[in-house]
Design a protein around this motif. Structure first.
Motif, short mmCIF file in Angstrom:
data_model
loop_
_atom_site.label_atom_id
_atom_site.label_comp_id
_atom_site.label_asym_id
_atom_site.label_seq_id
_atom_site.Cartn_x
_atom_site.Cartn_y
_atom_site.Cartn_z
N TYR A 1 -5.19 -4.67 9.54
CA TYR A 1 -4.22 -3.94 8.72
C TYR A 1 -4.84 -3.57 7.37
N ASP B 1 -5.66 0.15 5.91
CA ASP B 1 -5.02 0.46 4.63
C ASP B 1 -6.05 1.02 3.64
N ARG C 1 0.95 7.02 7.59
CA ARG C 1 0.60 5.63 7.87
C ARG C 1 1.90 4.86 8.13
N LEU D 1 0.31 -3.45 1.68
CA LEU D 1 -0.05 -2.45 2.68
C LEU D 1 0.79 -1.20 2.45
N TYR E 1 2.46 1.26 3.80
CA TYR E 1 3.12 1.90 4.94
C TYR E 1 4.22 2.83 4.45
#
Length: 825
Positions: free
Chosen positions: A71, A75, A90, A132, A134
């Motif tokens: 991950y 990233d 993403r 992260l 996202y």
RNA sequence: GCCUGGGUGGUGGAACUGGUAUACACGAGGGACUUAAAAUCCCUUGAGAGCGAUCUCGUGUGGGUUCGAGUCCCACCCCAGGCACCA
């Protein structure tokens, strides 16, 4: 314990605020969420980059640091792509149906829906705490009706196009999970999930016809940028074999014309004259038709039953002991020499490969050899080695060679003989060259509760009927008693309200299919849904699919090599054929991160050696966690977690933080510093291009150490350093960027570019070797001529000392690097 | 058995297409600051010999190619992963 100050005094300048990961990480996570920093814009005109992590499974135990390696890598790549001017997609979601959630629910008594919801919340929190980036607005949850409505739709598409079908076949059954399993989920005869020995059961089940795509799945591998290792695993799994199907006729007594022949598959037609018997798999349907001819049917029937009841492990644990029963009264004819041969059933022949029957050539196949020895059958040698000695009579000779005892074909090589015998058979209609694959159709029925119901209805009059699209989703009923049973029935069968329905075709009484789908069906198409997660009319709009797909970088573990990664490729190809998508391969580039070991073993809950990212985040912060995982070693290799290593990168972040106090607006960097800066930009850019994060970080550390040695550092250099660090340590990056006047996210800023002219070295140290041994070095101008360099080297003290009167036979010159004097030859 | 990777200091690991082996980091030892500890900073750190500059050896093992091999070739040993009665 007395605490003197609240601010930590790590670093040299105690009066300046120290690096406090807790406040800055919370601060930036909040800002990112509020400002939607990592949200993808469907309308953007920038080039697109779709970076995807494998659909995470929401384990009730949360994720450990090993999960974060991949991950974090994706990233970093995504954040850097933003800085290079890409519109980055993403997304993230949860693959929330499936056995582990259900088994956990059974163990704890908590309903899978509730347990899953809690697990998702926990992991979502872990993701956010790790910084992260996202796009949470696109989150997709496989167990939600908005999602599995489309999983069911996918099933119906496959069904309508003849790719989903029902058949009765011996299937893998896990006695502990009490459900059938796909071939891909059986690992060394054991259930992939719980490790119990898998047995065979004869059941009628739903399959997806992935075998129709065997060839295209193989061909597609040539066009995608995937690790060779995973491509090889898929190639082996698909297992393409070129060979010949040969017809052996039965001697007498069979009524139906079609059944007068037994078809076998071989890759070695050249050995046909060495065939001394044939073997049929115990599950072969032809056996029913042969029954009237078999004088020892009882013996045969009991062997057939026995083979079926054995577990996979038992069948292979017998260590190649070749059991079998002769079918007395049945004989076949070898088409090339009219020899009359006995027929056996034996479980070393597999029903679902080739034709389910083989011609046995004991002289040239080790399995047949062992069987023949055991049953006293003749062994006829038909292939002689071209040179060297045969392995007979100790074991079968399996190499190619020169044919003998093969009538007119004797004397030919195996290769030529094979071609001629195949031609001969074809001419007489007794054989044809074919291709067989090891790949089996994908069994997707599961006798379990926690999955997407298969949208099919069985009508007394009309048989199996698909549920109409407009009636989707077929909701998974919330039942209390969701435990599986051993009777082969799904828990849903116990819900009368669910089962009872009307036929979509005739409106009469009908029953719903009570089985659910394998979770791998859910994860076979989710990457399409991310492009358009809220669409109610289609699984994703064609415009958005073609805008974003294929996935530019897919990161995940190797364990899915023949499961998810094969199934997804199949789905994409099928959807292309149905006209819904234009791409042939879903994932252009795949990267598999290595595992993290701890205390010498794979990190796993069952071994009790897991490290939670939560504790690292609290103690050192997310940036440290990220940086350490990136620094451990090459991303695609396994490496050992070290608690001290974590502290090391933490120190580096402190150093980076404290460097801010050396930044001055008024100074200009020395030529030396500028050179190192530009070299670092080059190195970090190239390393990140190839996911070599460990050496990229090392280069940044060298730069930081160098800057730290200066009395003052220019703002420009410092900020370039921070920009390069930011994708890896995003919170620190944003914070420092902002404190030097950045008004928008650092990730909206351009990635630095190096100047080739500033990198060039004026001077270089030339290695002086004598006979290939390094004896010293001399500083010389890089642009020096060969003659001049050789001259300087020859007159150097080093040369004098080591050559001392000996004659120089030869001088090797590598510009900018080395001079080697050779005194002897 | 077959197919992939991989064996480099006390540890994780660097080393571009053959050209200064051990970058960076950890650990360890010594020192500075401190009443003390932690933190921080500085120095040393592959092995062996020598007071020393230096020298010899050293990338799993044994050979080979080359002026020169961690890197290329051959044979072997070990470790990890994948496949495994697929005809």
């Amino acid at each position: 314990m007395p605490k003197k100050t609240k601010t930590k005094t790590i670093g040299r300048v105690a009066k300046n605020p120290g690096y406090n990961h807790k406040t800055i990480e919370k601060k930036w996570q909040k800002i990112w969420e509020e400002q939607g920093t990592f949200r993808a814009d469907d309308g953007s005109l920038k080039p697109k980059f779709y970076g995807l992590d494998m659909f995470p499974y929401p384990s009730a135990y949360g994720l450990h640091v090993g999960h974060f390696k991949g991950y974090t890598l994706s990233d970093v790549v995504a954040k850097r792509k933003m800085m290079e001017g890409y519109e980055v997609l993403r997304p993230i979601g949860f693959d929330s149906f499936g056995l582990p959630a259900e088994n956990f629910a059974i163990k704890t008594g908590i309903h899978p829906a509730a347990a899953t919801k809690k697990a998702i919340e926990n992991i979502r929190r872990q993701f956010k705490a790790a910084g992260l980036g996202y796009d949470w607005s696109r989150e997709v949850i496989a167990s939600s009706p908005d999602y599995y409505r489309w999983t069911q739709w996918m099933f119906l598409q496959l069904y309508k196009n003849g790719l989903a079908y029902r058949k009765k076949a011996p299937v893998n059954f896990c006695p502990s999970c009490k459900t059938v399993l796909a071939n891909e989920q059986v690992v060394e005869g054991k259930c992939e999930r719980c490790g119990s020995g898998v047995s065979k059961k004869l059941l009628e089940q739903w399959f997806f016809k992935i075998t129709d795509y065997a060839e295209r799945l193989l061909e597609g591998l040539e066009l995608i940028d995937w690790p060779e290792k995973i491509k090889t695993i898929q190639r082996n799994w698909i297992g393409k074999s070129y060979g010949t199907d040969i017809q052996f006729s039965f001697f007498t007594g069979i009524k139906e014309e079609d059944d007068k022949k037994l078809e076998v598959f071989t890759t070695r037609v050249d050995t046909l004259f060495g065939c001394t018997y044939v073997v049929i798999a115990p599950e072969h349907p032809i056996l029913e038709k042969l029954k009237p001819l078999v004088s020892n049917w009882e013996e045969a029937a009991s062997y057939m039953a026995g083979a079926l009841s054995k577990t996979e492990i038992e069948r292979s644990a017998e260590d190649r002991e070749k059991t079998g029963v002769e079918l007395r009264g049945v004989r076949v004819v070898n088409p090339v020499n009219n020899k009359d041969l006995p027929v056996f059933i034996a479980d070393y022949v597999l029903m679902d490969y080739g034709t389910g029957a083989v011609m046995a050539v004991p002289a040239h196949d080790q399995r047949d050899f062992l069987f023949a020895k055991k049953h006293g059958l003749p062994i006829i040698e038909v292939v002689k080695p071209k040179n060297g000695e045969t392995t007979l009579p100790e074991r079968a000779f399996e190499e190619y060679g020169v044919l003998q005892n093969s009538e007119v074909f004797s004397g030919l090589t195996s290769e030529a003989g094979a071609a001629d015998i195949a031609k001969y058979l074809a001419k007489r209609g007794q054989g044809k060259t074919t291709i067989h694959y090891r790949l089996r159709d994908w069994l997707i029925s599961r006798q379990r509760y926690w999955g997407a119901p298969i949208p099919m209805v069985k009508c007394v009059k009309c048989g199996w009927q698909p549920v109409e699209d407009r009636d989707l989703p077929v909701l998974l009923p919330r039942i209390k008693d969701f435990k599986p049973t051993s009777d082969g029935k799904s828990p849903l069968a116990r819900s009368k309200a669910f089962v009872k329905t009307v036929c979509p075709k005739c409106g009469g009484k009908a029953e719903r299919e009570t089985e659910t789908m394998d979770t791998f069906v859910c994860s076979s198409w989710y990457y399409f849904r991310y492009t358009d997660p809220k669409n109610k009319a289609v699984f994703a709009s064609p415009e958005l699919i073609s805008k974003w797909l294929p996935v530019d970088l897919y990161v995940g573990g190797v364990e899915h090599a023949v499961l998810h990664l094969l199934y997804s490729r199949f789905f994409t190809k099928a959807l292309k054929d149905f006209g819904y998508v234009e791409i042939d391969e879903p994932f252009s580039k795949l990267y598999s991160q290595g595992l993290i070991y701890y205390q010498g073993a794979k990190m796993s809950k069952s071994k009790g050696n897991v490290i939670s990212p939560d504790s690292i985040v609290v103690q050192y912060g997310a940036d440290t966690l990220r940086l350490y995982e990136l620094f451990m070693g090459p991303m695609d290799q396994a490496s050992e977690w070290s608690d001290n290593g974590v502290a090391g990168v933490y120190r580096f972040l402190h150093k980076t933080w404290h460097l801010r106090y050396k930044v001055s607006d008024s100074i200009e960097d020395s030529v030396g510093i500028t050179k190192i800066l530009h070299k670092t930009i080059k190195k970090v850019s190239e390393d990140l291009d190839h996911f070599r994060t460990n050496t990229a970080i090392s280069a940044l550390m060298i730069l930081a150490n160098e800057l730290d040695r200066q009395l003052a550092v220019s703002k420009e250099s410092y900020l370039k350093f921070i920009i390069m660090l930011a994708p890896m340590a995003p919170h620190l990056g944003e914070e420092l960027w902002q404190s030097f006047g950045g008004t928008s996210s650092i990730f909206k800023n351009k990635w630095p570019v190096y100047d080739e002219n500033l990198i060039k070295d004026e001077m270089a140290s030339f290695v002086i070797q004598v006979n290939g041994k390094t004896r010293g070095k001399i500083e010389m101008k890089t642009g020096i001529s060969e003659e001049e360099a050789k001259g300087l080297a020859k007159n150097s003290e080093i040369a004098h000392k080591w050559i001392a009167g000996k004659e120089i036979a030869k001088t090797i010159y590598v510009p900018g690097k080395l001079i080697n004097f050779v005194t002897q030859l």
